[in-house]
Design a protein around this motif. Sequence first.
Motif, PDB file in Angstrom:
ATOM      1  N   PHE A 269      24.735 -48.993  36.330  1.00  0.00           N
ATOM      2  CA  PHE A 269      25.303 -49.096  37.675  1.00  0.00           C
ATOM      3  C   PHE A 269      26.741 -49.588  37.599  1.00  0.00           C
ATOM      4  O   PHE A 269      27.103 -50.346  36.690  1.00  0.00           O
ATOM      5  N   SER A 270      27.548 -49.194  38.585  1.00  0.00           N
ATOM      6  CA  SER A 270      28.846 -49.846  38.769  1.00  0.00           C
ATOM      7  C   SER A 270      28.594 -51.225  39.373  1.00  0.00           C
ATOM      8  O   SER A 270      27.527 -51.488  39.948  1.00  0.00           O
ATOM      9  N   ALA A 271      29.573 -52.110  39.254  1.00  0.00           N
ATOM     10  CA  ALA A 271      29.401 -53.495  39.732  1.00  0.00           C
ATOM     11  C   ALA A 271      29.154 -53.568  41.236  1.00  0.00           C
ATOM     12  O   ALA A 271      28.482 -54.473  41.716  1.00  0.00           O
ATOM     13  N   ASP A 272      29.673 -52.586  41.989  1.00  0.00           N
ATOM     14  CA  ASP A 272      29.472 -52.593  43.442  1.00  0.00           C
ATOM     15  C   ASP A 272      28.178 -51.883  43.865  1.00  0.00           C
ATOM     16  O   ASP A 272      27.910 -51.734  45.067  1.00  0.00           O
ATOM     17  N   SER A 273      27.399 -51.426  42.880  1.00  0.00           N
ATOM     18  CA  SER A 273      26.105 -50.756  43.110  1.00  0.00           C
ATOM     19  C   SER A 273      26.226 -49.440  43.880  1.00  0.00           C
ATOM     20  O   SER A 273      25.240 -48.933  44.414  1.00  0.00           O
ATOM     21  N   LYS A 274      27.423 -48.855  43.916  1.00  0.00           N
ATOM     22  CA  LYS A 274      27.620 -47.607  44.679  1.00  0.00           C
ATOM     23  C   LYS A 274      27.596 -46.357  43.787  1.00  0.00           C
ATOM     24  O   LYS A 274      27.511 -45.239  44.295  1.00  0.00           O
ATOM     25  N   TYR A 275      27.692 -46.569  42.489  1.00  0.00           N
ATOM     26  CA  TYR A 275      27.729 -45.443  41.550  1.00  0.00           C
ATOM     27  C   TYR A 275      26.765 -45.689  40.399  1.00  0.00           C
ATOM     28  O   TYR A 275      26.467 -46.830  40.049  1.00  0.00           O
ATOM     29  N   VAL A 276      26.316 -44.584  39.816  1.00  0.00           N
ATOM     30  CA  VAL A 276      25.447 -44.636  38.646  1.00  0.00           C
ATOM     31  C   VAL A 276      26.020 -43.702  37.593  1.00  0.00           C
ATOM     32  O   VAL A 276      26.527 -42.623  37.922  1.00  0.00           O
ATOM     33  N   ILE A 277      25.964 -44.122  36.338  1.00  0.00           N
ATOM     34  CA  ILE A 277      26.392 -43.268  35.225  1.00  0.00           C
ATOM     35  C   ILE A 277      25.165 -42.950  34.387  1.00  0.00           C
ATOM     36  O   ILE A 277      24.378 -43.851  34.062  1.00  0.00           O
ATOM     37  N   THR A 278      24.984 -41.680  34.067  1.00  0.00           N
ATOM     38  CA  THR A 278      23.837 -41.261  33.265  1.00  0.00           C
ATOM     39  C   THR A 278      24.300 -40.631  31.954  1.00  0.00           C
ATOM     40  O   THR A 278      25.413 -40.101  31.865  1.00  0.00           O
ATOM     41  N   ALA A 279      23.429 -40.701  30.952  1.00  0.00           N
ATOM     42  CA  ALA A 279      23.667 -40.050  29.653  1.00  0.00           C
ATOM     43  C   ALA A 279      22.500 -39.116  29.396  1.00  0.00           C
ATOM     44  O   ALA A 279      21.340 -39.514  29.582  1.00  0.00           O
ATOM     45  N   SER A 280      22.794 -37.894  28.975  1.00  0.00           N
ATOM     46  CA  SER A 280      21.692 -36.939  28.854  1.00  0.00           C
ATOM     47  C   SER A 280      21.777 -36.048  27.620  1.00  0.00           C
ATOM     48  O   SER A 280      22.767 -36.025  26.901  1.00  0.00           O
ATOM     49  N   SER A 281      20.672 -35.294  27.427  1.00  0.00           N
ATOM     50  CA  SER A 281      20.514 -34.471  26.232  1.00  0.00           C
ATOM     51  C   SER A 281      21.457 -33.282  26.159  1.00  0.00           C
ATOM     52  O   SER A 281      21.578 -32.660  25.110  1.00  0.00           O
ATOM     53  N   ASP A 282      22.123 -32.940  27.257  1.00  0.00           N
ATOM     54  CA  ASP A 282      23.065 -31.818  27.196  1.00  0.00           C
ATOM     55  C   ASP A 282      24.432 -32.251  26.668  1.00  0.00           C
ATOM     56  O   ASP A 282      25.386 -31.473  26.684  1.00  0.00           O
ATOM     57  N   GLY A 283      24.515 -33.501  26.195  1.00  0.00           N
ATOM     58  CA  GLY A 283      25.752 -33.983  25.581  1.00  0.00           C
ATOM     59  C   GLY A 283      26.786 -34.475  26.569  1.00  0.00           C
ATOM     60  O   GLY A 283      27.937 -34.713  26.217  1.00  0.00           O
ATOM     61  N   VAL A 284      26.381 -34.667  27.830  1.00  0.00           N
ATOM     62  CA  VAL A 284      27.329 -35.043  28.879  1.00  0.00           C
ATOM     63  C   VAL A 284      26.881 -36.342  29.554  1.00  0.00           C
ATOM     64  O   VAL A 284      25.690 -36.551  29.781  1.00  0.00           O
TER      65      VAL A 284
END
Length: 320
Positions: A269-284
């Motif tokens: 999560f971002s510190a402001d809880s407004k965004y999420v970052i994901t890591a996935s098997s497609d390399g992105v």
Amino acid sequence: MSNSTNSLSDMVILATGGYDHTIKLWQLNSGVCRHTAQHTDSQVNALAITPDKQLLSAAGHQHIRMYDLVTSNPNPVINYEGVNKNVTGVGFQGDGKWMYTGGEDCSARIWDLRAKNLQCQRIFQVGAPVNCVCLHPNQCELIVGDQSGVIHLWDLKTDHNEQLIPESESSIQSVSIDPEGTMMAAVNNKGNCYIWALTSTLGEPTKLKPRHKIAAHRRYALKCKLSPDSKYLVTCSADQSARVWETENFTQVQELKLDSQRWVWDVAFSADSKYVITASSDGVARLWNLENGNIEREYSGHQKPVTALAYSDTPPKVES
């Protein structure tokens, strides 16, 4: 302040690692890779940033490597050896005095970062390979999840430990505690997510009260994370999605899904809880807007699955 934008960008660190034996640092807003480090001897299983933002820890097969975030040195600056099998989880005590790890050698370990000999100071042995480790915000209880379905609560002050088994014949894949220390979530390989209410009395071990169960995913769940403001829970899975739940009634508010992303391995999560970052098997790796569920940015450059990420957009914590 003339270089305020520089200092602001220095505050934001996004690191990704995976099966292509590299670790990449990204500019969050542009999606440009600003640095690639080599992690030659294995895949990257987990990443963590030190509270002072000076170092990045990478857990791999039979070792933990530390990379300098300040310089552009592509090689590790510290190597922690003496572990067998895969190191599956890594994190830091709040003041950066010690590091904790968990691994498939059926142990959780404490490493004193101020010691010169780079040896593990304490070992907590369990009966099955460890998939995840999580430090309670009180900084004195380590939560350890293993492949036999047991969650261990290791009290670092007394060495006392308690166990709970939310579901038999399952594997605990990930555990998360909210920053207030009032809630804990865990996901397993059956796609289920369990939530407990936590209560703590000064000097007493944390008490857990079962609160809710979510059938979060139909396939293997890989990671769960509670938001900094404690209002959201995100779960990721082999079903190609990350799902966002509000923590009041545990209803789903977003499904962050893309057919191309395949397994979603890690999330922050971002510190402001407004965004999420994901890591996935497609390399992105992807930056998602939680309000509308849209992808704001993609971080593309890995040649193989991205299995770990570390993100921090809060000011560095300097030890007093």
